[in-house]
Write a protein that holds these residues in place. Structure first.
Motif, PDB file in Angstrom:
ATOM      1  N   ASP A  81       2.160  11.007  30.231  1.00  0.00           N
ATOM      2  CA  ASP A  81       1.321  11.710  29.399  1.00  0.00           C
ATOM      3  C   ASP A  81       0.965  13.232  29.421  1.00  0.00           C
ATOM      4  OD1 ASP A  81      -0.682  12.387  27.732  1.00  0.00           O
ATOM      5  OD2 ASP A  81      -1.929  10.497  27.745  1.00  0.00           O
ATOM      6  N   PRO A  82       1.619  14.050  28.695  1.00  0.00           N
ATOM      7  CA  PRO A  82       1.458  15.598  29.060  1.00  0.00           C
ATOM      8  C   PRO A  82       0.036  15.980  28.975  1.00  0.00           C
ATOM      9  CG  PRO A  82       3.228  14.884  27.185  1.00  0.00           C
ATOM     10  CD  PRO A  82       2.349  13.863  27.581  1.00  0.00           C
ATOM     11  N   GLU A  83      -0.600  15.384  28.021  1.00  0.00           N
ATOM     12  CA  GLU A  83      -2.347  15.694  27.986  1.00  0.00           C
ATOM     13  C   GLU A  83      -2.966  15.518  29.269  1.00  0.00           C
ATOM     14  OE1 GLU A  83      -3.787  17.732  25.827  1.00  0.00           O
ATOM     15  OE2 GLU A  83      -1.580  17.864  24.849  1.00  0.00           O
ATOM     16  N   GLN A  84      -2.538  14.334  30.080  1.00  0.00           N
ATOM     17  CA  GLN A  84      -3.485  13.864  31.289  1.00  0.00           C
ATOM     18  C   GLN A  84      -2.904  14.980  32.350  1.00  0.00           C
ATOM     19  OE1 GLN A  84      -3.662   9.619  32.610  1.00  0.00           O
ATOM     20  NE2 GLN A  84      -3.262   9.200  30.312  1.00  0.00           N
ATOM     21  N   MET A  85      -1.620  15.189  32.299  1.00  0.00           N
ATOM     22  CA  MET A  85      -0.906  15.926  33.289  1.00  0.00           C
ATOM     23  C   MET A  85      -1.462  17.273  32.987  1.00  0.00           C
ATOM     24  SD  MET A  85       1.047  14.568  35.236  1.00  0.00           S
ATOM     25  CE  MET A  85       2.410  15.446  36.032  1.00  0.00           C
ATOM     26  N   LYS A  86      -1.655  18.009  31.982  1.00  0.00           N
ATOM     27  CA  LYS A  86      -2.212  19.326  31.846  1.00  0.00           C
ATOM     28  C   LYS A  86      -3.486  19.557  32.405  1.00  0.00           C
ATOM     29  CE  LYS A  86      -2.593  22.607  27.793  1.00  0.00           C
ATOM     30  NZ  LYS A  86      -2.404  22.902  26.348  1.00  0.00           N
ATOM     31  N   ALA A  87      -4.322  18.249  32.132  1.00  0.00           N
ATOM     32  CA  ALA A  87      -5.643  18.571  32.878  1.00  0.00           C
ATOM     33  C   ALA A  87      -5.815  18.996  34.115  1.00  0.00           C
ATOM     34  CB  ALA A  87      -6.542  17.297  32.542  1.00  0.00           C
ATOM     35  N   PHE A  88      -4.711  18.628  34.967  1.00  0.00           N
ATOM     36  CA  PHE A  88      -4.788  18.869  36.313  1.00  0.00           C
ATOM     37  C   PHE A  88      -3.872  20.255  36.830  1.00  0.00           C
ATOM     38  CE2 PHE A  88      -6.198  14.576  36.056  1.00  0.00           C
ATOM     39  CZ  PHE A  88      -7.060  14.648  37.133  1.00  0.00           C
ATOM     40  N   ALA A  89      -3.405  20.874  35.865  1.00  0.00           N
ATOM     41  CA  ALA A  89      -2.479  22.071  36.223  1.00  0.00           C
ATOM     42  C   ALA A  89      -3.417  23.112  37.037  1.00  0.00           C
ATOM     43  CB  ALA A  89      -2.359  22.900  34.736  1.00  0.00           C
ATOM     44  N   SER A  90      -2.753  23.501  38.152  1.00  0.00           N
ATOM     45  CA  SER A  90      -3.271  24.312  39.293  1.00  0.00           C
ATOM     46  C   SER A  90      -4.629  23.827  40.102  1.00  0.00           C
ATOM     47  CB  SER A  90      -3.874  25.683  38.614  1.00  0.00           C
ATOM     48  OG  SER A  90      -2.592  26.255  37.980  1.00  0.00           O
ATOM     49  N   LYS A  91      -4.776  22.581  39.959  1.00  0.00           N
ATOM     50  CA  LYS A  91      -5.948  22.089  40.507  1.00  0.00           C
ATOM     51  C   LYS A  91      -5.905  21.276  42.086  1.00  0.00           C
ATOM     52  CE  LYS A  91      -8.832  21.848  36.372  1.00  0.00           C
ATOM     53  NZ  LYS A  91      -9.266  21.020  35.336  1.00  0.00           N
ATOM     54  N   ILE A  92      -4.572  21.112  42.351  1.00  0.00           N
ATOM     55  CA  ILE A  92      -4.375  20.124  43.461  1.00  0.00           C
ATOM     56  C   ILE A  92      -3.827  20.888  44.786  1.00  0.00           C
ATOM     57  CG2 ILE A  92      -3.238  18.084  44.312  1.00  0.00           C
ATOM     58  CD1 ILE A  92      -4.487  17.370  41.693  1.00  0.00           C
ATOM     59  N   ASP A  93      -4.483  20.600  45.797  1.00  0.00           N
ATOM     60  CA  ASP A  93      -4.277  21.273  46.959  1.00  0.00           C
ATOM     61  C   ASP A  93      -2.927  20.779  47.739  1.00  0.00           C
ATOM     62  OD1 ASP A  93      -6.618  23.053  46.832  1.00  0.00           O
ATOM     63  OD2 ASP A  93      -7.760  21.252  47.179  1.00  0.00           O
ATOM     64  N   ILE A  94      -2.961  19.656  47.791  1.00  0.00           N
ATOM     65  CA  ILE A  94      -1.848  18.931  48.519  1.00  0.00           C
ATOM     66  C   ILE A  94      -1.175  17.780  47.691  1.00  0.00           C
ATOM     67  CG2 ILE A  94      -0.960  17.904  50.701  1.00  0.00           C
ATOM     68  CD1 ILE A  94      -3.719  18.921  51.812  1.00  0.00           C
ATOM     69  N   ILE A  95       0.041  17.685  47.512  1.00  0.00           N
ATOM     70  CA  ILE A  95       0.558  16.532  46.769  1.00  0.00           C
ATOM     71  C   ILE A  95       1.632  15.983  47.708  1.00  0.00           C
ATOM     72  CG2 ILE A  95       2.094  15.901  45.029  1.00  0.00           C
ATOM     73  CD1 ILE A  95       1.070  18.191  43.174  1.00  0.00           C
ATOM     74  N   ILE A  96       1.505  14.736  47.899  1.00  0.00           N
ATOM     75  CA  ILE A  96       2.236  13.770  48.839  1.00  0.00           C
ATOM     76  C   ILE A  96       3.094  12.867  47.836  1.00  0.00           C
ATOM     77  CG2 ILE A  96       2.505  11.779  50.404  1.00  0.00           C
ATOM     78  CD1 ILE A  96       1.156  14.455  51.396  1.00  0.00           C
ATOM     79  N   ASP A  97       4.265  13.367  47.910  1.00  0.00           N
ATOM     80  CA  ASP A  97       5.455  12.941  46.767  1.00  0.00           C
ATOM     81  C   ASP A  97       6.140  11.593  47.679  1.00  0.00           C
ATOM     82  OD1 ASP A  97       7.378  12.076  44.986  1.00  0.00           O
ATOM     83  OD2 ASP A  97       7.886  14.451  44.526  1.00  0.00           O
ATOM     84  N   THR A  98       5.892  10.514  47.128  1.00  0.00           N
ATOM     85  CA  THR A  98       6.355   9.427  47.925  1.00  0.00           C
ATOM     86  C   THR A  98       7.928   8.542  47.111  1.00  0.00           C
ATOM     87  OG1 THR A  98       5.322   7.668  46.529  1.00  0.00           O
ATOM     88  CG2 THR A  98       4.279   8.571  48.443  1.00  0.00           C
ATOM     89  N   VAL A  99       8.084   9.430  46.077  1.00  0.00           N
ATOM     90  CA  VAL A  99       9.141   8.993  44.972  1.00  0.00           C
ATOM     91  C   VAL A  99      10.600   8.960  45.683  1.00  0.00           C
ATOM     92  CG1 VAL A  99      10.114   8.938  42.918  1.00  0.00           C
ATOM     93  CG2 VAL A  99       7.705   9.267  43.009  1.00  0.00           C
ATOM     94  N   SER A 100      11.342   8.099  45.890  1.00  0.00           N
ATOM     95  CA  SER A 100      12.703   8.064  46.517  1.00  0.00           C
ATOM     96  C   SER A 100      13.888   8.073  45.496  1.00  0.00           C
ATOM     97  CB  SER A 100      12.864   6.833  47.252  1.00  0.00           C
ATOM     98  OG  SER A 100      12.118   7.125  48.780  1.00  0.00           O
ATOM     99  N   ALA A 101      13.428   8.048  44.134  1.00  0.00           N
ATOM    100  CA  ALA A 101      14.367   8.099  43.048  1.00  0.00           C
ATOM    101  C   ALA A 101      14.429   9.467  42.526  1.00  0.00           C
ATOM    102  CB  ALA A 101      13.920   7.167  41.951  1.00  0.00           C
ATOM    103  N   THR A 102      15.419  10.008  41.923  1.00  0.00           N
ATOM    104  CA  THR A 102      15.466  11.365  41.061  1.00  0.00           C
ATOM    105  C   THR A 102      14.160  11.419  40.030  1.00  0.00           C
ATOM    106  OG1 THR A 102      17.922  11.279  41.350  1.00  0.00           O
ATOM    107  CG2 THR A 102      16.881  12.881  39.899  1.00  0.00           C
TER     108      THR A 102
END
Length: 351
Positions: A231-252
């Motif tokens: 959902d682009p709108e949900q994602m947009k609400a967090f733009a420039s707001k996250i200090d650390i992201i742990i990316d656990t995804v093993s797929a492209t």
């Protein structure tokens, strides 16, 4: 003489696993021997059995999330006795003297032979390759054997030996804690433990998932907020707001969408292992002095620290306990991501 035991393994890539006989080494003076009680099934076990990354050696016995009870100790062992709980994760040996090892970073050992893993790496004692925890017993040097706090549910604690340390290490290294917002991408074996640990560290936890059914489950696991990443709108609400992201995804996946969520000096840390390269747009890291980083398990001291932290905060994995004769079915389901959130084998069912 080496001891013959039962294990579950395979003789070639993508062939179903079956019960086989393997040998464990004679007890050395600094060795701990333990009966395997529980062993988690990690996605990397599946990758190794399928030879997805190349370099797999057969016959192979997987398993690197191993919890058991000590049955014998070598003459020089000081910190374990018969009857104690013990555990082994990914690392069972290293050179001990390179810069990485001297700084308790055995996972990055640069000495001859590098890190010895609990399965599918050259065995310094027996020749051939190491065999993992899908087995009746395990033998490991005391220095690389971990203490399991008695308060933890043993079956549910097994996945902490890989999934737990894989997310604890970067959360600690990049300073997760009070006043920080931590994003977790993906709710699987790694992600669901990351939610619990990040929250226990005091961070504000935001989960990003492609699955609408997991939005509410993220909150059950302890997330303060959950975002449907499609959902682009949900994602947009967090733009420039996250200090650390742990990316656990093993797929492209489209990693730039998450880089754009980082605050100034924020870091996206990849702990998943996509088989294909990820494309990173230069402007997405230049803007805000953002970092795209990676992390790989943790050293022995940090893994023990993680186990003690999880005991203090009553953190274990959400598991589905299976019998030894259900391993092939579990692998098939794991390939379809059909587990919430980690399979653990009751090794007492291996007759």
């Amino acid at each position: 003489m080496p001891t013959q035991i039962k294990a579950v393994g395979t003789t070639e890539a993508r062939k179903p696993l079956e019960v086989m006989d393997i040998a464990r080494r004679d007890l050395q003076p600094d060795d701990v021997q333990f009966q395997v009680l529980y062993c988690g099934i990690c996605h990397s076990d599946l990758h190794q059995v399928h030879n997805d990354f190349g370099g797999s050696s057969f016959p192979m016995v997987p398993g690197h999330e191993i919890v058991g009870r000590v049955t014998a100790v070598g003459s020089d062992v000081k910190s374990f006795k018969v009857g104690d709980l013990a555990a082994v994760g990914c690392i069972v040996d290293s050179c001990g003297h390179c810069p990485a090892c001297r700084h308790d970073l055995e996972q990055f050992c640069e000495g001859e032979g590098g890190t010895t893993l609990s399965f599918n790496t050259p065995d310094k004692y027996m020749g051939g390759m190491t065999y993992g925890g899908f087995s009746q017993t395990y033998v490991c040097k005391e220095q690389y054997t971990l203490h399991v706090p008695e308060s933890l549910d043993l079956a549910a604690a097994a996945p902490l030996l890989c999934a737990g340390i894989t997310v604890y290490s970067p959360l600690k290294h990049w300073g997760a804690g009070a006043g920080k917002t931590v994003g977790i991408v993906g709710i699987g074996g790694l992600g669901h433990v990351a939610i619990k640990i990040a929250k226990a560290m005091g961070a504000h936890v935001v989960v990003f998932t492609t699955s609408a059914s997991k939005v509410e489950d993220a909150k059950r696991l302890g997330a303060h907020e959950a975002v449907l990443s499609s959902d682009p709108e949900q994602m947009k609400a967090f733009a420039s707001k996250i200090d650390i992201i742990i990316d656990t995804v093993s797929a492209t996946h489209e990693v730039n969408a998450y880089l754009n969520l980082l605050a100034i000096d924020g870091s996206l840390v990849l702990v998943g292992l996509p088989a294909e390269p990820l494309e990173v747009g230069a402007f997405n890291v230049v803007k805000g002095r953002r970092s795209f980083s990676g992390s790989n398990i943790g050293g022995i001291a940090e893994t023990q620290e993680m186990l003690d932290f999880c005991a203090e905060h009553d953190i274990v994995a959400d598991i589905e306990l299976i019998k030894a004769d259900q391993i092939n079915e579990a692998f098939e389901r794991l390939e379809k991501n059909d587990v919430r959130y980690r399979f653990v084998i009751d090794m007492s069912t291996l007759a």
